[in-house]
Design an enzyme around this catalytic site. Structure first.
Site, PDB file in Angstrom:
ATOM      1  N   THR A 126     -29.203   1.735 -47.499  1.00  0.00           N
ATOM      2  CA  THR A 126     -29.077   3.165 -47.208  1.00  0.00           C
ATOM      3  C   THR A 126     -29.155   4.018 -48.469  1.00  0.00           C
ATOM      4  O   THR A 126     -28.594   3.668 -49.505  1.00  0.00           O
ATOM      5  CB  THR A 126     -27.746   3.435 -46.483  1.00  0.00           C
ATOM      6  OG1 THR A 126     -27.676   2.624 -45.306  1.00  0.00           O
ATOM      7  CG2 THR A 126     -27.626   4.888 -46.082  1.00  0.00           C
ATOM      8  N   PRO A 128     -29.350   8.413 -49.922  1.00  0.00           N
ATOM      9  CA  PRO A 128     -29.012   9.786 -49.534  1.00  0.00           C
ATOM     10  C   PRO A 128     -30.032  10.425 -48.602  1.00  0.00           C
ATOM     11  O   PRO A 128     -29.672  11.192 -47.716  1.00  0.00           O
ATOM     12  CB  PRO A 128     -28.936  10.521 -50.881  1.00  0.00           C
ATOM     13  CG  PRO A 128     -28.544   9.459 -51.859  1.00  0.00           C
ATOM     14  CD  PRO A 128     -29.236   8.216 -51.388  1.00  0.00           C
ATOM     15  N   THR A 158     -21.059  -1.313 -48.866  1.00  0.00           N
ATOM     16  CA  THR A 158     -19.819  -2.079 -48.762  1.00  0.00           C
ATOM     17  C   THR A 158     -19.807  -3.236 -49.757  1.00  0.00           C
ATOM     18  O   THR A 158     -20.842  -3.849 -50.026  1.00  0.00           O
ATOM     19  CB  THR A 158     -19.656  -2.619 -47.334  1.00  0.00           C
ATOM     20  OG1 THR A 158     -19.729  -1.528 -46.409  1.00  0.00           O
ATOM     21  CG2 THR A 158     -18.318  -3.322 -47.150  1.00  0.00           C
ATOM     22  N   ARG A 271       8.193   2.576 -23.320  1.00  0.00           N
ATOM     23  CA  ARG A 271       8.413   4.020 -23.310  1.00  0.00           C
ATOM     24  C   ARG A 271       8.914   4.463 -21.939  1.00  0.00           C
ATOM     25  O   ARG A 271       8.259   4.209 -20.915  1.00  0.00           O
ATOM     26  CB  ARG A 271       7.106   4.741 -23.643  1.00  0.00           C
ATOM     27  CG  ARG A 271       7.201   6.262 -23.608  1.00  0.00           C
ATOM     28  CD  ARG A 271       7.920   6.782 -24.839  1.00  0.00           C
ATOM     29  NE  ARG A 271       7.736   8.220 -24.959  1.00  0.00           N
ATOM     30  CZ  ARG A 271       8.635   9.134 -24.563  1.00  0.00           C
ATOM     31  NH1 ARG A 271       9.772   8.743 -24.008  1.00  0.00           N
ATOM     32  NH2 ARG A 271       8.389  10.421 -24.719  1.00  0.00           N
ATOM     33  N   ILE A 343      -2.193   7.401 -24.635  1.00  0.00           N
ATOM     34  CA  ILE A 343      -1.044   6.703 -24.047  1.00  0.00           C
ATOM     35  C   ILE A 343       0.190   6.849 -24.926  1.00  0.00           C
ATOM     36  O   ILE A 343       1.310   7.050 -24.433  1.00  0.00           O
ATOM     37  CB  ILE A 343      -1.389   5.217 -23.813  1.00  0.00           C
ATOM     38  CG1 ILE A 343      -2.415   5.088 -22.681  1.00  0.00           C
ATOM     39  CG2 ILE A 343      -0.131   4.404 -23.506  1.00  0.00           C
ATOM     40  CD1 ILE A 343      -2.954   3.692 -22.473  1.00  0.00           C
ATOM     41  N   GLU A 369     -24.679  -0.196 -39.491  1.00  0.00           N
ATOM     42  CA  GLU A 369     -25.603  -1.242 -38.989  1.00  0.00           C
ATOM     43  C   GLU A 369     -26.511  -0.700 -37.879  1.00  0.00           C
ATOM     44  O   GLU A 369     -26.926  -1.426 -36.985  1.00  0.00           O
ATOM     45  CB  GLU A 369     -24.828  -2.459 -38.476  1.00  0.00           C
ATOM     46  CG  GLU A 369     -23.857  -3.042 -39.467  1.00  0.00           C
ATOM     47  CD  GLU A 369     -24.416  -4.231 -40.204  1.00  0.00           C
ATOM     48  OE1 GLU A 369     -25.600  -4.544 -40.027  1.00  0.00           O
ATOM     49  OE2 GLU A 369     -23.648  -4.848 -40.958  1.00  0.00           O
TER      50      GLU A 369
END
Length: 388
Positions: A126, A128, A158, A271, A343, A369
């Site tokens: 990748t 810019p 990465t 809860r 939730i 990806e």
């Protein structure tokens, strides 16, 4: 084709889950807050053999199947998406291009340390101005005698700037084809090469414990022998690598959905509102049912694609299955984190609860990806549609 996990796969799942819960889960929130890449834990992942799952024994690997790698990524991703992507990228984007396209000399030089998890490799595609349009690469590599001289920039890479990073394989323009199109090749650039600059790490929305940097090449010189594979085939090599990576990202998404289901079930049982646990309320129960459907369907699509890879299915069939798994699993993961946060209510908005971290981490799954739009394009092409 059967794609049910074997007893051996399930036993391996337990090994990785035990490791993840003992070594990663207790510290994941701290790493996230500190934006810290935990080198010591990545090394322990290597000692467990996770980076060498699919590599041949001659390089120190286990010689295992692709499905085992997906199981490991899912289980790491269930407790921490950052460590899941570290493994996914370390193997799928770091090791695999060298293993698949590298010469014997290149494999012998780089793979033993990468397979053992002592070092990491990056995948520089990748740029810019060239994201999904990978063919628009602007980085250039000119042959000067017996050396390639690279100039350009990469982004969102990465495992590219950590203390463990040893090499980045980068695509670069190495000439012009007869039809006027750019000739793009893949070149291995050691991290200690003068002119190779890992810029400061990104301040990201999520994946805070993952190592991600922009890269700059300024007259970076590497030996001509660092060409990976055939000259002019770099883009095709990297695009083929991405097919495997899409299934692995789908496995990471499955781990995310599973985490959301487990956290939400636990919270819904504890809860109390209006005299009872919220899990008794139809509105919450239906959301939990949706999470169960999401994780089952995403897991089935992911491991079906992994089984096709292991069985040597035709490339076109595997590409279609990979795109479908990636699209469904990652979009389901984003939906799952939204449901889980709902939730949890106000607590879901608080960083003290892991659900907030998963909510932040999930969005990139639809982008990395190959974006969801790219997956839809690939699926449509697989149906015979002339999509541009």
């Amino acid at each position: 084709m059967s794609y049910e996990l074997s007893r051996e796969h399930e036993e391996f799942r337990r090994v990785v889950r035990d490791f993840a819960e003992a070594e990663i889960a207790p510290l994941a929130a701290q790493w996230d807050r500190e934006h810290r890449f935990p080198v010591e834990v990545v090394r322990r992942m290597g000692e467990l053999g996770l980076f060498g799952l699919t590599a041949p024994e001659e390089y120190g690997g286990a010689g295992g199947d692709f499905t085992s790698l997906c199981v490991a990524i899912e289980e790491l991703g269930r407790v921490d998406q950052s460590m899941g992507i570290t493994l996914e990228a370390g193997v799928g984007l770091g090791i695999n291009p060298i293993l698949t396209f590298g010469s014997t000399e290149q494999k012998e030089r780089w793979l033993p340390d990468l397979v053992a998890g002592r070092r990491l490799a990056g995948f520089g595609l990748t740029e810019p101005g060239a994201g999904s349009d990978a063919g628009a690469t602007r980085t250039r590599a000119e042959l000067d005698g017996e050396e390639w001289v690279l100039n350009g920039a990469k982004q969102f890479i990465t495992n590219s700037g950590s203390a463990l990073t040893s090499v980045v394989t980068a695509t670069a323009r190495t000439g012009t084809r007869a039809d006027g199109r750019a000739e793009i090749s893949a070149i291995m650039v050691p991290a200690d090469t003068p002119g190779f600059v890992a810029e400061p790490a990104y301040d990201k929305l999520g994946w805070h414990a993952s190592d991600t940097h922009p890269l700059t090449f300024v007259d970076a010189r590497v030996p001509a022998g660092n060409l990976l594979g055939e000259r002019g085939r770099g883009l095709a090599q990297f695009l083929a690598t991405l097919d495997d990576g899409r299934v692995a990202i789908a496995a990471l998404a499955v781990g995310c959905i599973q985490a959301c289901l487990e956290m939400s079930l636990d919270y819904a049982g504890q809860r109390q509102t209006f005299g009872g646990p919220i899990g008794r309320k139809q509105g919450v129960a239906f959301q939990l049912a949706d999470l169960e459907v999401m994780v089952r369907s995403a897991r089935l699509l992911t491991y079906q694609a992994a089984a096709m890879k292991d069985a040597g299915a035709p490339a076109a069939q595997f590409k279609q299955a990979a795109a479908i798994a990636k699209l469904h699993a990652t979009e389901s993961a984003v939906s799952a984190t939204r449901i889980a946060t709902q939730i949890f209510g106000g607590y879901g908005f608080m960083e003290e609860y892991p659900v907030a971290r998963f909510y932040r981490d999930a969005k990139i799954l639809e982008i990395g990806e190959g974006t969801s739009e790219v997956q839809r394009m690939l699926i449509a092409r697989g149906l015979g549609l002339p999509v541009e």
